[in-house]
Design a protein around this motif. Structure first.
Motif, PDB file in Angstrom:
ATOM      1  N   LYS A   1      -1.778   9.555   3.439  1.00 57.75           N
ATOM      2  CA  LYS A   1      -1.066   8.526   2.688  1.00 57.75           C
ATOM      3  C   LYS A   1       0.171   8.133   3.488  1.00 57.75           C
ATOM      4  O   LYS A   1       0.562   8.817   4.429  1.00 57.75           O
ATOM      5  CB  LYS A   1      -0.651   9.037   1.315  1.00 57.75           C
TER       6      LYS A   1
ATOM      7  N   GLU B   1      -7.141  14.054  -8.129  1.00 56.47           N
ATOM      8  CA  GLU B   1      -6.076  14.111  -7.121  1.00 56.47           C
ATOM      9  C   GLU B   1      -4.840  14.798  -7.683  1.00 56.47           C
ATOM     10  O   GLU B   1      -4.575  14.771  -8.889  1.00 56.47           O
ATOM     11  CB  GLU B   1      -5.714  12.674  -6.694  1.00 56.47           C
TER      12      GLU B   1
ATOM     13  N   LYS C   1       4.421   3.763  -9.227  1.00 53.81           N
ATOM     14  CA  LYS C   1       4.351   3.878  -7.768  1.00 53.81           C
ATOM     15  C   LYS C   1       5.730   4.170  -7.187  1.00 53.81           C
ATOM     16  O   LYS C   1       5.872   4.984  -6.261  1.00 53.81           O
ATOM     17  CB  LYS C   1       3.772   2.602  -7.162  1.00 53.81           C
TER      18      LYS C   1
ATOM     19  N   ALA D   1       0.817  -1.217   0.000  1.00 52.07           N
ATOM     20  CA  ALA D   1       0.000   0.000   0.000  1.00 52.07           C
ATOM     21  C   ALA D   1       0.847   1.262   0.000  1.00 52.07           C
ATOM     22  O   ALA D   1       0.299   2.353   0.207  1.00 52.07           O
ATOM     23  CB  ALA D   1      -0.925  -0.010   1.215  1.00 52.07           C
TER      24      ALA D   1
ATOM     25  N   THR E   1       2.474   4.618  -0.949  1.00 48.65           N
ATOM     26  CA  THR E   1       2.020   5.768  -1.736  1.00 48.65           C
ATOM     27  C   THR E   1       0.492   5.883  -1.787  1.00 48.65           C
ATOM     28  O   THR E   1      -0.023   6.813  -2.407  1.00 48.65           O
ATOM     29  CB  THR E   1       2.550   5.786  -3.183  1.00 48.65           C
ATOM     30  N   GLU E   2      -0.243   4.991  -1.140  1.00 49.24           N
ATOM     31  CA  GLU E   2      -1.698   5.000  -1.228  1.00 49.24           C
ATOM     32  C   GLU E   2      -2.324   5.528   0.054  1.00 49.24           C
ATOM     33  O   GLU E   2      -1.666   5.662   1.090  1.00 49.24           O
ATOM     34  CB  GLU E   2      -2.220   3.592  -1.524  1.00 49.24           C
ATOM     35  N   LEU E   3      -3.628   5.811  -0.010  1.00 49.67           N
ATOM     36  CA  LEU E   3      -4.364   6.196   1.190  1.00 49.67           C
ATOM     37  C   LEU E   3      -4.281   5.081   2.214  1.00 49.67           C
ATOM     38  O   LEU E   3      -4.413   3.895   1.880  1.00 49.67           O
ATOM     39  CB  LEU E   3      -5.832   6.462   0.855  1.00 49.67           C
TER      40      LEU E   3
ATOM     41  N   ASP F   1      -0.699  14.728  -6.501  1.00 49.58           N
ATOM     42  CA  ASP F   1       0.164  13.961  -5.612  1.00 49.58           C
ATOM     43  C   ASP F   1       0.760  14.788  -4.479  1.00 49.58           C
ATOM     44  O   ASP F   1       0.787  14.342  -3.330  1.00 49.58           O
ATOM     45  CB  ASP F   1       1.299  13.305  -6.413  1.00 49.58           C
TER      46      ASP F   1
ATOM     47  N   ARG G   1      -6.970  15.658  -2.706  1.00 52.99           N
ATOM     48  CA  ARG G   1      -7.833  14.700  -3.414  1.00 52.99           C
ATOM     49  C   ARG G   1      -9.299  14.997  -3.131  1.00 52.99           C
ATOM     50  O   ARG G   1      -9.696  15.157  -1.971  1.00 52.99           O
ATOM     51  CB  ARG G   1      -7.506  13.273  -2.972  1.00 52.99           C
TER      52      ARG G   1
ATOM     53  N   TYR H   1       4.316   6.748   3.002  1.00 55.51           N
ATOM     54  CA  TYR H   1       5.452   6.522   2.119  1.00 55.51           C
ATOM     55  C   TYR H   1       6.605   5.928   2.916  1.00 55.51           C
ATOM     56  O   TYR H   1       7.020   6.499   3.929  1.00 55.51           O
ATOM     57  CB  TYR H   1       5.922   7.834   1.481  1.00 55.51           C
TER      58      TYR H   1
END
Length: 382
Positions: free
Chosen positions: A247, A307, A274, A194, A196-198, A309, A301, A249
């Motif tokens: 998010k 969205e 990604k 997951a 870089t994702e919510l 980044d 977003r 990272y």
């Protein structure tokens, strides 16, 4: 030896903490910056045991040291009690300390003395664009990651495996940060998928067989041990409903690749995209840290899914990342929508794999990755 972009004060007139992930090069930077300075290395077993049993030895050893003298304490989190001695030596003898570590979690959990503002903080991150110069190789950054030993290796796979094993054994298990190490190891895999994702604590918890609160705690361990960080949502002055979940990272994409079993990344694939987003987050974070630019980094977003980044500061700039060699209209929709909600947004930049820079009629700048990095570190973007 690589010249790092983080500049430490020379000579330092006040004590400071230097934090960074394991193997990021903190000790090397300190020794290069202060070559004649005494170093107390708590990774050495004999040093560790001496000070663990008798923290007051440090006071006796430095009692007759001239005012303003610098001492380096490496891996300070291993012996938190030394911070009381450091505090006394700063206050009473005017000594200066460089306190180096890869995790403040043990210090905070043990209510250790963090010197109450008597020491400033610096953060050292992985390798960035200006540190490799003409040797810059984007696929290498996205496959090997940013930690110096991994990035420079011809085949870093075994080193990254050892890095993750050592992290679980020395940072997590040895410090007693979790009760169930197998569950945390599964969490690392789920969190890497997951990257870089919510963040959905519920979904990650389900993958690991733990509660949602435990999943939150696991993420906090990654933050506290400097293996990753949250990116908050930009929520100020919304005209339409915006997403507010953060998010996450990882601090090194090489570790993500290993944990998620990605294999070799090549341009054209979703995983390459990604990884590129992780890398741009890394470069932006390092730039703001090293240049002491006091601006937040966030993402934007809408509930509809549109969205951007990265948002720099209070809409000083909006940056979108696309791993494509040909930018089309659909890939610009986020940067177009953000101006509708925030007409005062500054530069709108799409970073991509196109060969040359171009400026669209609507003001959106299309920048190749390398040119974006050159302008960023030349202080030409914001």
């Amino acid at each position: 030896m690589l010249t790092r972009s983080l500049t430490l004060p020379d000579p330092p007139d006040e004590s400071f903490f230097l934090w960074g992930p394991r193997q990021v090069g903190k000790s090397s930077l300190l020794r290069a910056s202060y070559p004649s300075t005494r170093v107390v290395d708590l990774l050495l077993t004999e040093e560790y045991l001496r000070y663990l049993q008798q923290p007051g030895l440090l006071r006796d050893e430095l009692r007759d040291t001239p005012r303003g003298t610098l001492t380096i304490l490496d891996e300070i989190q291993k012996v938190p009690a030394l911070l009381d001695e450091v505090h006394w030596l700063i206050e009473n003898l005017g000594l200066v300390f460089a306190l180096c570590g890869s995790s403040a979690r043990k210090l905070r959990r043990g209510h250790a003395n963090l010197l109450g503002g008597r020491a400033v903080r610096y953060d050292l991150l992985g390798l960035v664009f200006p540190e490799v110069g003409e040797e810059f190789d984007l696929p290498r950054f996205l496959n090997h990651g940013y930690l110096p030993r991994h990035h420079l290796a011809s085949d870093p796979a075994r080193r990254i495996q050892a890095y993750v094993d050592d992290y679980l054994k020395e940072e997590v298990a040895a410090e007693g940060l979790v009760r169930r190490l197998p569950a945390f190891a599964t969490f690392l895999w789920a969190a890497a998928l997951a990257d870089t994702e919510l963040v959905s604590f519920t979904n990650v918890a389900r993958e690991c067989g733990v509660s949602g609160n435990t999943a939150k705690e696991y993420y906090q361990i990654l933050v506290d041990t400097l293996l990753g960080r949250f990116l908050p949502a930009f929520t100020r002055r919304p005209k339409r409903r915006v997403i507010q979940s953060p998010k996450f990272y990882f601090a090194d994409v090489g570790v993500v690749n290993h944990l998620a079993r990605r294999g070799r990344l090549r341009p054209g694939g979703e995983l390459f995209g990604k990884a590129l987003e992780n890398y741009l987050f890394h470069e932006l974070s390092a730039y703001l840290e090293y240049r002491d630019r006091r601006m937040d980094l966030s993402y934007w977003r809408l509930a509809s899914g549109l969205e951007v980044d990265f948002v720099v500061g209070d809409m000083i700039a909006a940056v979108e990342v696309k791993a494509t060699e040909r930018v089309g209209g659909r890939q610009l929709s986020g940067l177009q929508a953000i101006r509708e909600d925030h007409p005062g947004v500054g530069r709108r930049i799409l970073v991509c794999l196109e060969p040359r820079r171009r400026l669209r009629e609507d003001g959106i700048e299309i920048l190749p990755v390398r040119e974006f990095l050159e302008k960023l570190w030349a202080d030409e973007l914001f």
